[in-house]
Design a protein around this motif. Structure first.
Motif, PDB file in Angstrom:
ATOM      1  N   ASP A  67      -4.689 -28.009 100.543  1.00 46.83           N
ATOM      2  CA  ASP A  67      -5.939 -27.375  99.533  1.00 46.83           C
ATOM      3  C   ASP A  67      -5.572 -27.607  98.006  1.00 46.83           C
ATOM      4  O   ASP A  67      -6.481 -27.967  97.186  1.00 46.83           O
ATOM      5  CB  ASP A  67      -6.129 -25.746  99.868  1.00 46.83           C
ATOM      6  N   LEU A  68      -4.369 -27.661  97.814  1.00 47.58           N
ATOM      7  CA  LEU A  68      -3.832 -27.657  96.333  1.00 47.58           C
ATOM      8  C   LEU A  68      -4.168 -29.117  95.990  1.00 47.58           C
ATOM      9  O   LEU A  68      -4.748 -29.571  94.903  1.00 47.58           O
ATOM     10  CB  LEU A  68      -2.409 -27.546  96.191  1.00 47.58           C
ATOM     11  N   SER A  69      -3.815 -30.067  96.874  1.00 51.36           N
ATOM     12  CA  SER A  69      -4.017 -31.650  96.564  1.00 51.36           C
ATOM     13  C   SER A  69      -5.626 -32.133  96.455  1.00 51.36           C
ATOM     14  O   SER A  69      -5.740 -32.669  95.468  1.00 51.36           O
ATOM     15  CB  SER A  69      -3.620 -32.442  97.820  1.00 51.36           C
ATOM     16  N   LYS A  70      -6.517 -31.289  97.105  1.00 50.98           N
ATOM     17  CA  LYS A  70      -7.851 -31.495  97.130  1.00 50.98           C
ATOM     18  C   LYS A  70      -8.252 -31.014  95.829  1.00 50.98           C
ATOM     19  O   LYS A  70      -9.072 -31.591  95.126  1.00 50.98           O
ATOM     20  CB  LYS A  70      -8.655 -30.865  98.106  1.00 50.98           C
ATOM     21  N   TYR A  71      -7.777 -30.007  95.350  1.00 49.93           N
ATOM     22  CA  TYR A  71      -8.058 -29.360  93.955  1.00 49.93           C
ATOM     23  C   TYR A  71      -7.721 -30.160  92.945  1.00 49.93           C
ATOM     24  O   TYR A  71      -8.532 -30.596  91.971  1.00 49.93           O
ATOM     25  CB  TYR A  71      -7.600 -27.950  93.745  1.00 49.93           C
ATOM     26  N   ILE A  72      -6.401 -30.713  92.915  1.00 47.69           N
ATOM     27  CA  ILE A  72      -5.922 -31.485  92.017  1.00 47.69           C
ATOM     28  C   ILE A  72      -6.773 -32.804  91.917  1.00 47.69           C
ATOM     29  O   ILE A  72      -6.973 -33.388  90.683  1.00 47.69           O
ATOM     30  CB  ILE A  72      -4.356 -31.844  92.091  1.00 47.69           C
ATOM     31  N   GLY A  73      -7.140 -33.216  92.996  1.00 48.35           N
ATOM     32  CA  GLY A  73      -8.038 -34.505  92.931  1.00 48.35           C
ATOM     33  C   GLY A  73      -9.304 -34.525  92.438  1.00 48.35           C
ATOM     34  O   GLY A  73     -10.236 -35.401  92.272  1.00 48.35           O
ATOM     35  N   SER A  74      -9.888 -32.967  92.556  1.00 46.31           N
ATOM     36  CA  SER A  74     -11.172 -32.821  91.892  1.00 46.31           C
ATOM     37  C   SER A  74     -11.452 -33.197  90.317  1.00 46.31           C
ATOM     38  O   SER A  74     -10.404 -32.785  89.769  1.00 46.31           O
ATOM     39  CB  SER A  74     -11.659 -31.458  92.268  1.00 46.31           C
ATOM     40  N   PRO A  75     -12.603 -33.084  89.855  1.00 46.91           N
ATOM     41  CA  PRO A  75     -12.798 -33.134  88.351  1.00 46.91           C
ATOM     42  C   PRO A  75     -12.240 -31.982  87.949  1.00 46.91           C
ATOM     43  O   PRO A  75     -11.549 -31.891  86.616  1.00 46.91           O
ATOM     44  CB  PRO A  75     -14.265 -33.377  88.138  1.00 46.91           C
ATOM     45  N   ALA A  76     -12.594 -30.764  88.417  1.00 45.98           N
ATOM     46  CA  ALA A  76     -11.891 -29.373  87.879  1.00 45.98           C
ATOM     47  C   ALA A  76     -10.755 -29.254  87.792  1.00 45.98           C
ATOM     48  O   ALA A  76      -9.845 -28.951  86.745  1.00 45.98           O
ATOM     49  CB  ALA A  76     -12.832 -28.326  88.557  1.00 45.98           C
ATOM     50  N   GLY A  77     -10.008 -29.810  89.059  1.00 44.32           N
ATOM     51  CA  GLY A  77      -8.388 -29.658  89.296  1.00 44.32           C
ATOM     52  C   GLY A  77      -7.946 -30.605  88.042  1.00 44.32           C
ATOM     53  O   GLY A  77      -6.734 -30.310  87.430  1.00 44.32           O
ATOM     54  N   GLN A  78      -8.162 -31.706  87.910  1.00 41.83           N
ATOM     55  CA  GLN A  78      -7.857 -32.722  86.808  1.00 41.83           C
ATOM     56  C   GLN A  78      -7.804 -32.187  85.466  1.00 41.83           C
ATOM     57  O   GLN A  78      -7.115 -32.224  84.609  1.00 41.83           O
ATOM     58  CB  GLN A  78      -8.571 -34.096  87.078  1.00 41.83           C
TER      59      GLN A  78
END
Length: 158
Positions: free
Chosen positions: A9-20
């Motif tokens: 879940d953390l990896s998906k978030y970091i890969g998203s525009p909001a996470g970046q």
């Protein structure tokens, strides 16, 4: 503060525009986008130079309008993403027909090729051309140097 149940879940978030944007900060992402756009513009310029070097004109004199029409847009926010474009200035990239027909958008013509409707005259690079595909080549080269992980797409916007 956002909570994550697992590393996936953390990896998906970091890969998203909001996470970046959360991890890098908007200012750093904008700097990276500018750097990436400059790299893509340079690669496209080199690919166009390769196209120009691939043959010598006989019937017309080159203006190099397309080569000199590369531009980089300002960064804009679209939804939760930041976007930047490398594009051709329409006025400089549109060329009059040497046969008196409609002007052509040189980027499309050189990239994708052309063919006359009347195929009774078959002269390669005059009555037909398969295209140099410099946009796709540029994207492929960019992707080998893309240290930022940005996604790039080809589109035709007027």
């Amino acid at each position: 503060m956002r909570n994550f149940n697992n590393l996936n879940d953390l990896s998906k978030y970091i890969g998203s525009p909001a996470g970046q944007q959360t991890v890098m900060g908007k200012k750093n992402i904008k700097n990276a986008l500018r750097e990436a756009a400059i790299l893509l513009e340079k690669i496209m310029y080199e690919q166009l130079q390769d196209y120009y070097a691939s043959y010598t004109t006989v019937i017309y004199e080159r203006t190099y309008g397309l080569l000199n029409s590369l531009r980089i847009s300002p960064i804009k926010q679209v939804g939760n993403e930041l976007q930047i474009m490398v594009y051709f200035d329409n006025e400089s990239a549109t060329h009059p027909s040497i046969l008196g027909g409609d002007p052509g958008y040189t980027a499309d013509i050189i990239n994708d090729g052309w063919a006359w409707k009347d195929q009774s005259v078959d002269i390669y690079r005059f009555s037909r051309y398969d295209g140099f595909h410099f946009v796709e080549k540029s994207i492929d080269i960019f992707n080998t140097r893309n240290k930022w992980g940005f996604k790039i797409s080809k589109s035709r916007e007027n």
